[in-house]
Design a protein around this motif. Structure first.
Motif, PDB file in Angstrom:
ATOM      1  N   GLY B 375       0.833  -1.211   0.000  1.00 15.54           N
ATOM      2  CA  GLY B 375       0.000   0.000   0.000  1.00 15.54           C
ATOM      3  C   GLY B 375       0.862   1.253   0.000  1.00 15.54           C
ATOM      4  N   THR B 376       0.423   2.256   0.769  1.00 21.59           N
ATOM      5  CA  THR B 376       1.119   3.547   0.805  1.00 21.59           C
ATOM      6  C   THR B 376       2.398   3.408   1.635  1.00 21.59           C
ATOM      7  OG1 THR B 376      -1.035   4.594   0.797  1.00 21.59           O
ATOM      8  CG2 THR B 376       0.840   6.008   1.297  1.00 21.59           C
ATOM      9  N   PRO B 377       3.516   3.895   1.100  1.00 18.33           N
ATOM     10  CA  PRO B 377       4.766   3.754   1.867  1.00 18.33           C
ATOM     11  C   PRO B 377       4.719   4.536   3.175  1.00 18.33           C
ATOM     12  CG  PRO B 377       5.195   4.526  -0.378  1.00 18.33           C
ATOM     13  CD  PRO B 377       3.726   4.533  -0.205  1.00 18.33           C
ATOM     14  N   GLU B 378       5.279   3.937   4.203  1.00 19.24           N
ATOM     15  CA  GLU B 378       5.428   4.637   5.477  1.00 19.24           C
ATOM     16  C   GLU B 378       6.836   4.409   5.982  1.00 19.24           C
ATOM     17  OE1 GLU B 378       0.802   4.108   6.980  1.00 19.24           O
ATOM     18  OE2 GLU B 378       2.441   3.341   8.216  1.00 19.24           O
ATOM     19  N   GLY B 379       7.331   5.360   6.717  1.00 17.66           N
ATOM     20  CA  GLY B 379       8.698   5.226   7.226  1.00 17.66           C
ATOM     21  C   GLY B 379       9.680   5.283   6.067  1.00 17.66           C
ATOM     22  N   HIS B 380      10.853   4.654   6.289  1.00 17.99           N
ATOM     23  CA  HIS B 380      11.854   4.634   5.221  1.00 17.99           C
ATOM     24  C   HIS B 380      11.401   3.617   4.173  1.00 17.99           C
ATOM     25  CE1 HIS B 380      14.040   6.895   8.085  1.00 17.99           C
ATOM     26  NE2 HIS B 380      14.566   5.884   8.751  1.00 17.99           N
ATOM     27  N   CYS B 381      11.389   4.077   2.925  1.00 15.52           N
ATOM     28  CA  CYS B 381      10.954   3.181   1.855  1.00 15.52           C
ATOM     29  C   CYS B 381      11.799   3.432   0.616  1.00 15.52           C
ATOM     30  CB  CYS B 381       9.474   3.404   1.553  1.00 15.52           C
ATOM     31  SG  CYS B 381       8.851   2.289   0.292  1.00 15.52           S
ATOM     32  N   LEU B 382      12.399   2.379   0.099  1.00 19.15           N
ATOM     33  CA  LEU B 382      13.276   2.520  -1.066  1.00 19.15           C
ATOM     34  C   LEU B 382      12.658   1.700  -2.208  1.00 19.15           C
ATOM     35  CD1 LEU B 382      16.714   2.007   0.761  1.00 19.15           C
ATOM     36  CD2 LEU B 382      15.431   4.123   0.402  1.00 19.15           C
ATOM     37  N   ILE B 383      12.336   2.390  -3.293  1.00 16.42           N
ATOM     38  CA  ILE B 383      11.571   1.763  -4.382  1.00 16.42           C
ATOM     39  C   ILE B 383      12.450   1.576  -5.615  1.00 16.42           C
ATOM     40  CG2 ILE B 383       9.562   2.018  -5.916  1.00 16.42           C
ATOM     41  CD1 ILE B 383       8.320   3.762  -3.705  1.00 16.42           C
ATOM     42  N   ASP B 384      12.358   0.389  -6.182  1.00 23.64           N
ATOM     43  CA  ASP B 384      13.061   0.101  -7.434  1.00 23.64           C
ATOM     44  C   ASP B 384      12.072   0.311  -8.590  1.00 23.64           C
ATOM     45  OD1 ASP B 384      14.396  -3.002  -8.936  1.00 23.64           O
ATOM     46  OD2 ASP B 384      14.438  -0.922  -9.615  1.00 23.64           O
ATOM     47  N   PHE B 385      12.236   1.407  -9.305  1.00 20.52           N
ATOM     48  CA  PHE B 385      11.342   1.705 -10.427  1.00 20.52           C
ATOM     49  C   PHE B 385      11.701   0.913 -11.688  1.00 20.52           C
ATOM     50  CE2 PHE B 385       8.322   5.009  -9.317  1.00 20.52           C
ATOM     51  CZ  PHE B 385       8.803   5.441  -8.092  1.00 20.52           C
ATOM     52  N   GLY B 386      12.747   0.137 -11.598  1.00 18.39           N
ATOM     53  CA  GLY B 386      13.087  -0.731 -12.725  1.00 18.39           C
ATOM     54  C   GLY B 386      12.417  -2.084 -12.624  1.00 18.39           C
ATOM     55  N   ASP B 387      11.679  -2.285 -11.513  1.00 16.75           N
ATOM     56  CA  ASP B 387      11.017  -3.574 -11.338  1.00 16.75           C
ATOM     57  C   ASP B 387       9.851  -3.694 -12.308  1.00 16.75           C
ATOM     58  OD1 ASP B 387       8.951  -5.282  -9.061  1.00 16.75           O
ATOM     59  OD2 ASP B 387      10.831  -6.062  -9.852  1.00 16.75           O
ATOM     60  N   ASP B 388       9.462  -4.949 -12.581  1.00 16.50           N
ATOM     61  CA  ASP B 388       8.418  -5.221 -13.581  1.00 16.50           C
ATOM     62  C   ASP B 388       7.141  -4.435 -13.357  1.00 16.50           C
ATOM     63  OD1 ASP B 388       9.094  -8.778 -14.212  1.00 16.50           O
ATOM     64  OD2 ASP B 388      10.017  -6.924 -14.908  1.00 16.50           O
ATOM     65  N   GLU B 389       6.746  -4.235 -12.097  1.00 19.90           N
ATOM     66  CA  GLU B 389       5.453  -3.583 -11.861  1.00 19.90           C
ATOM     67  C   GLU B 389       5.435  -2.163 -12.426  1.00 19.90           C
ATOM     68  OE1 GLU B 389       6.128  -3.180  -7.238  1.00 19.90           O
ATOM     69  OE2 GLU B 389       4.414  -1.929  -7.760  1.00 19.90           O
ATOM     70  N   TYR B 390       6.600  -1.546 -12.539  1.00 21.01           N
ATOM     71  CA  TYR B 390       6.663  -0.187 -13.089  1.00 21.01           C
ATOM     72  C   TYR B 390       7.021  -0.167 -14.560  1.00 21.01           C
ATOM     73  CZ  TYR B 390       6.503   1.323  -8.233  1.00 21.01           C
ATOM     74  OH  TYR B 390       6.131   1.530  -6.934  1.00 21.01           O
ATOM     75  N   THR B 391       7.681  -1.214 -15.032  1.00 21.45           N
ATOM     76  CA  THR B 391       8.167  -1.172 -16.413  1.00 21.45           C
ATOM     77  C   THR B 391       7.275  -1.928 -17.381  1.00 21.45           C
ATOM     78  OG1 THR B 391       9.598  -3.082 -15.997  1.00 21.45           O
ATOM     79  CG2 THR B 391      10.578  -0.879 -15.767  1.00 21.45           C
ATOM     80  N   ARG B 392       6.254  -2.620 -16.881  1.00 25.47           N
ATOM     81  CA  ARG B 392       5.353  -3.304 -17.792  1.00 25.47           C
ATOM     82  C   ARG B 392       4.688  -2.262 -18.687  1.00 25.47           C
ATOM     83  NH1 ARG B 392       2.988  -6.480 -13.930  1.00 25.47           N
ATOM     84  NH2 ARG B 392       4.655  -7.991 -13.919  1.00 25.47           N
ATOM     85  N   GLY B 393       4.958  -2.340 -19.955  1.00 19.02           N
ATOM     86  CA  GLY B 393       4.359  -1.370 -20.886  1.00 19.02           C
ATOM     87  C   GLY B 393       5.036  -0.014 -20.882  1.00 19.02           C
ATOM     88  N   HIS B 394       6.079   0.122 -20.101  1.00 22.20           N
ATOM     89  CA  HIS B 394       6.801   1.395 -20.063  1.00 22.20           C
ATOM     90  C   HIS B 394       8.283   1.134 -20.221  1.00 22.20           C
ATOM     91  CE1 HIS B 394       3.277   3.565 -18.628  1.00 22.20           C
ATOM     92  NE2 HIS B 394       3.059   2.579 -17.791  1.00 22.20           N
ATOM     93  N   PRO B 395       9.001   2.146 -20.695  1.00 24.39           N
ATOM     94  CA  PRO B 395      10.457   1.939 -20.772  1.00 24.39           C
ATOM     95  C   PRO B 395      11.073   1.891 -19.377  1.00 24.39           C
ATOM     96  CG  PRO B 395       9.862   4.178 -21.435  1.00 24.39           C
ATOM     97  CD  PRO B 395       8.585   3.446 -21.208  1.00 24.39           C
ATOM     98  N   HIS B 396      12.276   1.343 -19.301  1.00 24.14           N
ATOM     99  CA  HIS B 396      13.004   1.297 -18.042  1.00 24.14           C
ATOM    100  C   HIS B 396      13.376   2.726 -17.640  1.00 24.14           C
ATOM    101  CE1 HIS B 396      16.191   0.304 -15.185  1.00 24.14           C
ATOM    102  NE2 HIS B 396      15.660  -0.901 -15.126  1.00 24.14           N
ATOM    103  N   PRO B 397      13.365   3.037 -16.336  1.00 26.59           N
ATOM    104  CA  PRO B 397      13.671   4.407 -15.915  1.00 26.59           C
ATOM    105  C   PRO B 397      15.065   4.882 -16.284  1.00 26.59           C
ATOM    106  CG  PRO B 397      13.486   2.928 -14.014  1.00 26.59           C
ATOM    107  CD  PRO B 397      12.973   2.191 -15.205  1.00 26.59           C
TER     108      PRO B 397
END
Lengths: 317, 528
Positions: B375-397
């Motif tokens: 869900g919504t990030p709380e506290g320290h949160c480090l996100i990999d935008f190259g992961d499939d959930e973000y790159t499906r149908g989109h170019p890699h960051p």
């Protein structure tokens, strides 16, 4: 999926089969790849051929349509002379790297046609002629869809056309007589028009496609004894006159089967469904380089000759 | 004029009709050709060719399944040239359709014919086809780099075993980075050549280490990517072992760096045994691993930067970067760190830094010890935008940094976030100006704005030029750290400055001690 040699196999599914392909694949056998193209490969099993490809290929009696994505055939490391087996409900390359499963595949059958009615055919042919004005291809034999006087002086002659005119004239003469009196068919003298077979540069030469169209038209007109006599004559010489791939398609036409788009336009012309014809012409155009046009030319030649023979009968009556 | 009629026969050669007509026209239009035709050798077609005066004795012998190339040309020299060109076209069916477009081969065979000295194939096709293409390449004498992902694990195992028997290297699958004989492949950087070899199960890991080595005064002999799963038990480190063999035998390689997540236990034993047998020194960077027993010729590095420093002979990289001098407090009351990463390994490394400092952290790709983001990030949160959930149908960051723009905007508005961590990766394949893109998306800073901390993975030799990228970031008030690990440490140091959290101070100092103690690296307290 791992095969028994511990090597990995790419696996795809067959979704639709042509009736001839279905017949060939219903028995176990061994085959060889004989040609590989961008969208398909041909395999030979005994004296029979199948054409395996992706959905973009379209359907015809030899075709095996699979879930291989468009453009994927070239990526499958297929080579001429690569052996394969048909067994256990699959087509398996002997190298083990490709398996095509046959479970659940549906068999295509040509679109049925309405009972023959001269008025509807007349209407259909008129619509076809109207849809092809100023659209005839220069190459191949498609211009025979329209009367020669319309294009003789306006379209340049090509080598294929020049070599087709006389044998086609002799074939038409035989067809005219045979359609006028289908109960007393004289065996066709194949030597008079065998030059049509193998005539033209394509994988399926223009002459072969035209002959195929002739056979499809005879079948759909219900002229089965005539078709049989014609087919026997073609079969006598086909092996020496053309290549094995085209010969396989001709054998399909002998059974009254051709490309799906061709069957649709035949059905539309015979039922007089004028509004469908322009759109169906667009699909026919896309068959091969000129194959669609060439096949249609053979169909129209026969339909017109048949119309002439009906008119002559009515006049005589 | 003595015209020459030449026929060439291709037995059992089938071309589809469209291709045949295209080639016929092309050949007929060539200079010196009076008449040409490509036709199947049926009796009717031979008659056409004979009538056109282009059927010779050779063509007469053709049968219906043979393709005849029939030419009438001005002389034999032209004939030889045209036939060579025709053969070339027929073997390269994907000839250019557009006028002026350079020819590109459409098949491996065609490519090999055009570049017969090649010994490596880089494969980037959908994963379901990659195995077959790789196999073709291996059996044609090539080593293989598989950029494709979604290759089934079983296929990877089978391929690597086959390659081993053939004595060839498989890099990948999902191998995004390699540098072979000084040539950067796929997402890679222009680095100085030198005597440090790298074997990596991670693309951005190789990029970070190779760039730090180059910026630190050293150079890279070879950087071999082995794919993210190579050190799993199923695969058994087959490519890693072969890469170690190759670098061991390479006279231009003095020191070997191995980068990976911690491997399966059995695989680690095999790999360490292989390292022990080598006469060369090694650096082992199993990100996230605690100290491990290594052979005498290997040093453990807990971070990518530490790996680069040990390979450089324990030379500090940017010893002037001093955390307690650079760190500034975040806005009051804003204590969360939000990381927006384009590199998966860089995201993982930052998580390890946080974990080892005792800071709870979550991620969409959590390391052991980190929580999964729900869900919504709380506290320290480090996100990999190259992961499939973000790159499906989109170019890699890395290719298009806009993929993380929305995440960045939301993060900047989040009242809890005091520090934003961002990686900027440049080099081949990357966006032409990721720093400029990022800088343009930062609104005018106010006292309440979260701190933004970045690292730039790249070199001054890259087209984007690392120095220029750093400059752009600094101009917008972004704090730039010399490495990804330093950026994560800086984020924690900033929190220490502002949050009044004594516990962080202690843990951060412990973490820094751990980093320096293990590597023997000495950080000099110079000005930034």
């Amino acid at each position: 999926m791992m095969n028994t040699n511990g090597r990995y196999s790419a696996q795809f599914h067959v979704v639709r089969l042509g009736p001839i392909a279905m017949r060939i694949l219903s028995e176990c056998g061994q085959g060889l790849v004989i040609a590989v193209f961008d969208r398909c490969f041909y395999g030979r099993i005994g004296d029979d051929l199948i054409c395996v490809g992706s959905a973009s290929l379209g359907m015809c009696p030899l075709n095996v349509i699979t879930t291989i994505p468009h453009g994927g055939i070239r990526l499958l490391a297929l080579e001429v002379d690569m052996p394969f087996r048909i067994a256990d409900g699959c087509i398996k390359m002997r190298t083990g790297h490709l398996v095509l499963t046959l479970d659940g595949a549906r068999t295509w059958t040509p679109e049925p046609v309405d009972p023959l009615a001269p008025e509807r055919l007349k209407s259909g042919l008129e619509a076809l002629e109207k849809a092809t004005i100023h659209r005839l291809p220069e190459e191949g034999l498609g211009r025979f869809i329209r009367p020669a006087q319309e294009w003789e002086s306006t379209m340049p002659a090509t080598p294929v056309l020049s070599h087709a005119v006389e044998p086609l004239g002799r074939l038409q003469a035989w067809l005219r007589v045979a359609l006028a009196n289908p109960l007393a068919i004289k065996r066709p003298d194949i030597l008079l028009w065998q030059e049509l077979l193998g005539l033209g540069p394509g994988l399926t030469p223009s002459g072969d496609d035209l002959i195929g169209g002739v056979m499809l038209a005879l079948h759909n007109l219900g002229q089965l004894p005539l078709l049989k006599a014609f087919s026997v004559a073609v079969a006598q010489v086909v092996a020496e006159r053309t290549n094995v791939i085209s010969a396989a398609h001709l054998r399909g036409a002998m059974e009254g089967m051709g490309h799906e788009a061709i069957h649709r336009i035949i059905a539309a012309v015979l039922s007089g469904e004028q509004e469908k014809i322009p759109q169906l012409i667009e699909k026919v155009k896309k068959i091969g380089h000129t194959s669609g046009w060439d096949t249609l030319a053979g169909i129209v030649i026969v339909f017109r000759l048949w119309q002439e023979s009906r008119t002559a009968c009515q006049s005589a009556a | 004029m003595n015209n020459v009629v030449i026929n060439q026969i291709r037995s059992g050669f089938y071309l589809d009709s469209v291709a045949l007509m295209r080639f016929s026209r092309k050949i007929a239009a060539m200079e010196g050709v009076e008449e040409a035709a490509l036709m199947m050798g049926t009796p009717s077609n031979k008659k056409i060719m004979a009538d056109a005066g282009i059927l010779g004795a050779e063509g007469e012998k053709a049968s219906g399944g043979d393709l005849i190339i029939g030419l009438r040309v001005v002389n034999q020299t032209v004939a030889d040239k045209i036939l060579a060109e025709a053969s070339y076209l027929l073997d390269q069916p994907g000839m250019a359709r557009k006028k002026g477009e350079n020819w590109r081969p459409r098949s491996l065979s065609a490519a090999l014919k055009s570049a017969p000295g090649s010994n490596l194939a880089l494969i980037s096709v959908p994963g379901e086809f990659a195995g077959a293409e790789a196999r073709k390449a291996l059996h044609q004498g090539l080593h293989v780099m598989i950029f494709s992902d979604n290759v089934p694990l079983a296929e990877e195992v089978a391929l690597k075993r086959e390659a081993q028997q053939l004595g060839r290297l498989v890099m990948g699958p999902d191998c995004g980075t390699a540098i072979i004989n000084g040539v950067p492949l796929a997402f890679a950087n222009k680095v100085k050549r030198g005597d440090i070899g790298i074997v990596g199960a991670s693309g951005t890991g190789i990029q970070e280490v190779s760039c730090l080595i180059s910026q630190g005064g050293g150079g890279v002999s070879q950087a071999i990517g082995v794919g993210g799963r190579d050190l799993k038990e199923d695969v058994g480190g087959l490519s890693t072992l072969m890469a170690l063999d190759l670098l061991d035998a390479d006279p231009d390689t003095r020191h070997i760096v191995l980068i990976s997540k911690p491997p399966a236990k059995s695989v680690a034993e095999t790999v360490l045994k292989r390292i022990k047998a080598s006469k060369k020194n090694h650096t082992v960077c199993f990100l996230g691993a605690s100290e491990m027993a290594l052979p005498g010729n290997a040093i453990f590095a807990p971070t990518l930067k530490a790996a680069a420093e040990t390979a450089l002979g324990n030379r500090s990289i940017r010893k002037d970067f001093q955390l307690d001098k650079i760190a500034v407090p975040p806005p009051k009351g804003k204590t969360a760190v939000r990381g927006l990463f384009s590199g998966g390994t860089l995201c993982a490394e930052a998580q390890f830094v946080f974990r080892d400092a005792g800071e709870p952290v979550s991620s969409n790709v959590p390391i052991p010890g980190a929580a999964r983001l729900e869900g919504t990030p709380e506290g320290h949160c480090l996100i990999d935008f190259g992961d499939d959930e973000y790159t499906r149908g989109h170019p890699h960051p890395m290719i298009d940094p806009a993929v993380r723009d929305e995440g960045l905007a939301k993060t900047l508005e989040n009242p809890a976030v005091g520090v934003v961590l961002v990686d900027v990766v440049i080099g081949y394949g990357a966006h032409e100006d990721p720093a400029g893109h990022l800088a343009a998306r930062l609104p005018q800073r106010t006292a309440d704005s979260p701190l933004v901390i970045a690292s730039v993975t790249g070199t001054d030799l890259d087209t984007q030029n690392r120095a220029s990228q750093v400059s752009k970031l600094k101009k917008t008030g972004i704090l730039v750290a010399p490495s990804n690990a330093d950026a994560a440490l800086l984020a924690l140091a900033c929190l220490k400055r502002g949050g009044g959290k004594r516990a962080i101070i202690g843990r951060l100092e412990e973490a820094m001690d751990a980093l320096t103690g293990l590597t023997g690296t000495h950080i000099v307290n110079d000005e930034h």
